[in-house]
Design an enzyme around this catalytic site. Sequence first.
Site, short mmCIF file in Angstrom:
data_model
loop_
_atom_site.label_atom_id
_atom_site.label_comp_id
_atom_site.label_asym_id
_atom_site.label_seq_id
_atom_site.Cartn_x
_atom_site.Cartn_y
_atom_site.Cartn_z
N LYS A 124 0.89 -1.16 0.00
CA LYS A 124 0.00 0.00 0.00
C LYS A 124 0.93 1.22 0.00
CE LYS A 124 -4.10 1.91 0.11
NZ LYS A 124 -5.12 1.79 -0.95
N ASP A 128 -5.55 -3.17 -2.32
CA ASP A 128 -6.98 -3.11 -2.67
C ASP A 128 -7.20 -3.68 -4.07
OD1 ASP A 128 -5.48 -0.93 -3.56
OD2 ASP A 128 -7.08 0.55 -3.28
N ASP A 178 -7.16 -15.51 3.35
CA ASP A 178 -8.55 -15.97 3.56
C ASP A 178 -9.36 -15.81 2.28
OD1 ASP A 178 -8.20 -16.54 6.30
OD2 ASP A 178 -10.16 -15.69 6.81
MG MG Z 1 -6.19 -15.31 9.37
#
Ligand code: MG
Length: 357
Positions: free
Chosen positions: A190, A222, A250
């Site tokens: 970022k 992003d 995730d």
């Molecule tokens: Mg995690």
Amino acid sequence: MKIAVLPGDGIGPEIVAEAVKVLQALELPLELEWADVGGTAYETSGHPLPEGTLNLAKAADAILFGAVGDWKYDKLDRPLRPEQAILGLRKHLGLFANFRPAVCYEQLTHASSLKPELVAGLDILIIRELTGDIYFGQPRGRRTATDGHFPGSEEAFDTMRYSRPEVERIAHVAFQAARKRGGKLTSVDKANVLETFQFWKDIVTDVHQHYPDVKLDHMYVDNAAMQLVKTPKSFDVIVTGNMFGDILSDEASMLTGSIGMLPSASLDKQNKGLYEPSHGSAPDIAGKGVANPLATILSAAMMLRFTLNQEAAAQRIEAAVQKVLWQGLRTADIYSEGTARVGTAQMGDAVLAALRA
Ligand code: MG
Ligand code: IPM
């Protein structure tokens, strides 16, 4: 070969039990020793990472870890929360390099929430730095208003930081991993907003000089989050900091159909490692015998490959997992019509049977 077995909380004990069955069926000279960790350890000894557990982990060649955490500990002081156990193990053992592969098995292409053609054949690797960043920044804390008018805290803060050696070493690990795979590395940062990540980007660019055969690109986090669901197969290896890596891994896991399928390795400089499923403790389904043990079983395979140098045994386990998926066996998280729904232990037993066949 000494393995510390730390099942932890929630579904941890159930899934680790299945991975242990598989390891014990291999007829390798493995010495397994168990210890409490997380909320379970807090209950028995008042601390999520008791000294005995830490010492066992330090003395072992590798660690098989289940999961930690439960909502019931949300009110505890931060140093006593179950999560501190895994963070403490990473820090104390110097496990800075986290490998989180996201592979979409052919058998599970339809279990993904994305269109099958987007994820079919997906094979990407997220390398997450694990011992720096805002997770371990200083200072951290809360400030209370001094005039005494307001009860509680008025402000909270955590500091994001990376040192040059920390970024360099994870960059080297990532370039080397990319070299062994598709030769493409995406560094996620970022840098448009955060100084820490401009620093990160500059260092990764410098380290690239040692790996001219690897193609490097940089992407803002992003945008990376968007590209992961738009064209996931355009990635090969992603390297990023601790917090972005937590989030993106995730996200990437769901491309494969279920986070219940994904193993992970957290390695130190000598490739000693902690192996755990990428998913958490899932207290909502704990004790019900429905959790998917495959991520933990595949983590055991990673352990055999990376730390114990037992490539053949690792491949045997992976082939056995493939076989049960072809047999149509599915835990609830990967179930779809026309397949056979099984529980945690049945899935473990099926992998064992496939291994022995
Ligand atoms: Mg995690
Ligand atoms: C993970 C988990 C941990 C993390 C938690 C349990 C501390 O989410 O391994 O991804 O944030 O690193």
